[in-house]
Design a protein around this motif. Structure first.
Motif, PDB file in Angstrom:
ATOM      1  N   SER A 152     -12.968  -4.742  -8.539  1.00 48.17           N
ATOM      2  CA  SER A 152     -11.359  -3.292  -8.226  1.00 48.17           C
ATOM      3  C   SER A 152     -11.899  -2.455  -9.210  1.00 48.17           C
ATOM      4  CB  SER A 152      -9.825  -3.395  -9.652  1.00 48.17           C
ATOM      5  OG  SER A 152     -10.843  -3.514 -11.289  1.00 48.17           O
ATOM      6  N   ASN A 153     -13.279  -2.430  -9.987  1.00 43.39           N
ATOM      7  CA  ASN A 153     -14.233  -1.021 -10.340  1.00 43.39           C
ATOM      8  C   ASN A 153     -15.134  -1.004  -8.596  1.00 43.39           C
ATOM      9  OD1 ASN A 153     -13.794  -0.264 -12.505  1.00 43.39           O
ATOM     10  ND2 ASN A 153     -14.781  -2.049 -13.764  1.00 43.39           N
ATOM     11  N   GLN A 154     -15.143  -1.648  -8.093  1.00 42.17           N
ATOM     12  CA  GLN A 154     -15.677  -1.166  -6.834  1.00 42.17           C
ATOM     13  C   GLN A 154     -15.179  -0.604  -6.155  1.00 42.17           C
ATOM     14  OE1 GLN A 154     -19.173  -2.435  -7.708  1.00 42.17           O
ATOM     15  NE2 GLN A 154     -17.600  -3.401  -9.074  1.00 42.17           N
ATOM     16  N   PHE A 155     -14.258   0.239  -6.278  1.00 40.83           N
ATOM     17  CA  PHE A 155     -13.481   0.914  -5.213  1.00 40.83           C
ATOM     18  C   PHE A 155     -12.632   1.937  -5.862  1.00 40.83           C
ATOM     19  CE2 PHE A 155     -14.137  -3.533  -3.550  1.00 40.83           C
ATOM     20  CZ  PHE A 155     -14.195  -3.608  -2.371  1.00 40.83           C
ATOM     21  N   GLU A 156     -12.291   3.105  -5.700  1.00 43.23           N
ATOM     22  CA  GLU A 156     -11.328   4.285  -5.861  1.00 43.23           C
ATOM     23  C   GLU A 156     -10.814   3.547  -6.056  1.00 43.23           C
ATOM     24  OE1 GLU A 156     -12.906   7.764  -4.132  1.00 43.23           O
ATOM     25  OE2 GLU A 156     -14.282   8.160  -5.350  1.00 43.23           O
ATOM     26  N   LYS A 157      -9.962   3.542  -4.901  1.00 41.08           N
ATOM     27  CA  LYS A 157      -8.338   2.690  -4.729  1.00 41.08           C
ATOM     28  C   LYS A 157      -7.677   1.073  -4.687  1.00 41.08           C
ATOM     29  CE  LYS A 157      -7.414   5.989  -0.561  1.00 41.08           C
ATOM     30  NZ  LYS A 157      -6.404   6.055  -0.714  1.00 41.08           N
ATOM     31  N   PHE A 193      -6.159   1.170   1.803  1.00 46.23           N
ATOM     32  CA  PHE A 193      -6.754   0.022   0.547  1.00 46.23           C
ATOM     33  C   PHE A 193      -7.912  -0.793   1.516  1.00 46.23           C
ATOM     34  CE2 PHE A 193      -2.511   0.645  -2.603  1.00 46.23           C
ATOM     35  CZ  PHE A 193      -2.908   2.119  -2.645  1.00 46.23           C
ATOM     36  N   PRO A 194      -8.770  -0.897   0.607  1.00 45.40           N
ATOM     37  CA  PRO A 194      -9.670  -1.336   1.385  1.00 45.40           C
ATOM     38  C   PRO A 194      -9.109  -3.222   0.945  1.00 45.40           C
ATOM     39  CG  PRO A 194      -9.858  -1.448  -1.051  1.00 45.40           C
ATOM     40  CD  PRO A 194      -8.994  -0.227  -0.537  1.00 45.40           C
ATOM     41  N   ARG A 195      -9.588  -4.263   1.902  1.00 50.56           N
ATOM     42  CA  ARG A 195      -9.351  -5.512   2.042  1.00 50.56           C
ATOM     43  C   ARG A 195      -9.585  -6.079   1.979  1.00 50.56           C
ATOM     44  NH1 ARG A 195      -3.715  -4.977   6.340  1.00 50.56           N
ATOM     45  NH2 ARG A 195      -2.877  -3.368   5.026  1.00 50.56           N
ATOM     46  N   GLU A 232       0.738  -1.073  -0.001  1.00 48.09           N
ATOM     47  CA  GLU A 232      -0.439   0.349  -0.075  1.00 48.09           C
ATOM     48  C   GLU A 232       0.760   1.290   0.218  1.00 48.09           C
ATOM     49  OE1 GLU A 232      -2.282   2.368   3.232  1.00 48.09           O
ATOM     50  OE2 GLU A 232      -3.569   0.178   2.504  1.00 48.09           O
ATOM     51  N   PRO A 243      -7.195  -0.203  -9.720  1.00 47.29           N
ATOM     52  CA  PRO A 243      -8.873   0.459  -9.779  1.00 47.29           C
ATOM     53  C   PRO A 243      -9.000   0.270 -11.368  1.00 47.29           C
ATOM     54  CG  PRO A 243      -7.537   1.960  -8.157  1.00 47.29           C
ATOM     55  CD  PRO A 243      -6.716   0.596  -9.151  1.00 47.29           C
ATOM     56  N   VAL A 300      -7.999  -2.469  -4.985  1.00 48.42           N
ATOM     57  CA  VAL A 300      -8.535  -3.760  -3.226  1.00 48.42           C
ATOM     58  C   VAL A 300      -7.437  -4.488  -3.291  1.00 48.42           C
ATOM     59  CG1 VAL A 300      -9.912  -4.502  -4.870  1.00 48.42           C
ATOM     60  CG2 VAL A 300     -10.297  -4.772  -2.783  1.00 48.42           C
TER      61      VAL A 300
END
Length: 450
Positions: free
Chosen positions: A329-334, A289-291, A252, A368, A336
């Protein structure tokens, strides 16, 4: 002919021309384009750092200069002198009032530059890649690539990692699964072009604590997707006393550093390329970053299919395909981070999760905007007996991996690492449709020229 700057005409580059507003400067470069409107000429010059429009009114420049520019052919090399003038309408914010021009080489009319300012097919452009590189968009991509590579090394160099270079010729595969480029190696039999330096930098990590490698790698998979090259550059850190959670934090911070450096220096280039910088600003913004665990990601895909958002049904236990990675990956701005995949679909050297041995302590970082995996890493098996059994279970030649196995006999410790392909990172950051534009000369299944 001397082309050194005079005392009253400092030599500069287009990238730094803003430092000379109101001054007469000298640029060395090429003619990229030329427009004429009556007694006004609008030459566009390039010098490798960018492009700038010149203004040459017939009444304001010597007649010889006007006629030279008027008949000059595209991509002729030249030295131009002119006064820097701010212009908010110009892409770079500046224009050049031409005063003088000296031609280094004029391209003959009978052999015009092959790539004209009109649409051309991909095959034609790739066949002329050595010239296509000169266009503003391709040059901008390569400048961004250079900064990504510099920032990647900079992050590890300034955080206590030592660069150690693994061999390019190896006696065996790293993961034992991908197809390799094979060659004869004197009297010792076969050798292979490396697909990763990981096994070797695990050895140097046990010597130095924190290391990384950075170099070319090769994959002989017969893939025709927009994400694959047969020759690409990989940066791979490896660190002792690092678990999976620490590895995800490292990845990250590493990616955030790269994106920050690109935003600091390449906003104009990103505009030329057509990248929406707000997407990168969201990545560089504070926040983790989302995990997602593999199980959580799998459930997201099932829910998306039930809602009609995706067509394919993900089968539990399978790796994620490109459509799956794109949706996630399209579900997050950062970026994943998807971690703890089923061990059965991962490499032999990945440490099992102590809470569930069917899972591997591994992570894939998905970029993303549907760019998929850009980083893959794991905590490594640190037990001699377990690694030996994993090598046997995967049907790998024990003799070829004996040196790697022995590392677990002498002072073994928990350790982790990841690999990032530079070209996939460039594709994501620049917003490119195909990875072939991310490297000066792409090597793909059907192309090895030029």
């Amino acid at each position: 002919m001397s082309i050194e700057p005079t005392a009253t005409s400092p030599l500069t580059t287009i990238a730094n021309i803003g430092n000379h507003e109101g001054q007469t400067v000298t640029l060395r470069g090429w003619l990229y384009n030329l427009r004429a409107s009556g007694k006004l000429l609008f030459p566009i010059f390039r010098d490798g750092t960018g492009t700038i429009q010149g203004i040459a009114p017939k009444a304001a420049v010597p007649e010889a200069v006007f006629e030279t520019l008027k008949t000059l052919t595209l991509e002729s090399s030249l030295v131009v002198t002119g006064k820097v003038r701010a212009d908010a309408r110009a892409p770079s914010g500046f224009e050049l009032d031409v005063e003088d021009v000296s031609i280094t080489q004029r391209i003959a009319d009978e052999t015009p530059y092959p790539i004209q300012l009109k649409e051309a097919g991909v095959d034609f452009l790739m066949e002329h890649r050595h010239l296509w590189l000169r266009t503003p968009r391709q040059s901008a991509i390569l400048r961004v690539r250079a900064t990504i590579m510099r920032a990647a090394a900079e992050y590890f160099d300034t955080n206590g990692f030592f660069r150690t270079d693994p061999p390019i010729l190896t006696p065996n595969a790293c993961e034992g699964t991908s197809e390799l480029f094979e060659m004869d190696y004197f009297d010792d039999g076969k050798a292979y072009l490396t697909q990763s330096g990981q096994l070797y930098i695990e050895a140097t990590a046990l010597a130095l604590g924190k290391v990384y490698s950075f170099g070319p790698t090769f994959r002989a998979e017969k893939s025709k997707t927009r994400r694959h090259l047969t020759e690409f550059w990989m940066i791979e850190p490896e660190m002792c006393y690092l678990d999976l959670d620490g590895l995800m934090t490292l990845a990250e911070r590493f990616l955030t550093h790269i994106v920050t450096r690109v935003l600091e220096t390449h906003r104009n280039d990103l505009k030329v390329i057509g990248k929406d910088v707000s997407k990168l600003e969201a990545v560089a913004a504070p926040g983790e970053f989302p995990r997602l665990s593999y199980d959580e990601a799998h459930q997201m895909l099932l829910d998306a299919h039930a809602a009609g958002a995706i067509e394919n049904v993900h089968v539990y236990g399978d790796d994620f395909g490109s459509p799956d990675e794109t949706y996630l990956s399209n579900q997050f701005e950062k970026p994943v981070m998807v971690h703890r995949y089923p061990a059965a679909v991962k490499a032999f050297y990945m440490q099992p999760d102590p809470k569930d041995a069917t899972k591997a302590l591994c992570v894939d970082v998905l970029a993303p905007e549907g760019y998929g995996e850009i980083i893959g890493g794991s905590q490594r098996v640190d037990s001699y007996d377990l690694l030996k059994s994993r090598i046997e279970a995967h049907g790998l030649p024990m003799a070829a991996f004996q040196w790697y196995l022995v590392l677990r006999k002498y002072g073994s410790v928990p350790h982790s690492g990841f690999g990032m392909g530079i070209e996939r990172c460039v594709a994501w950051i620049c917003g490119l449709e195909h990875v072939r534009e991310t490297i000066p000369f792409a090597r793909t299944l059907n192309r090895i020229y030029p």
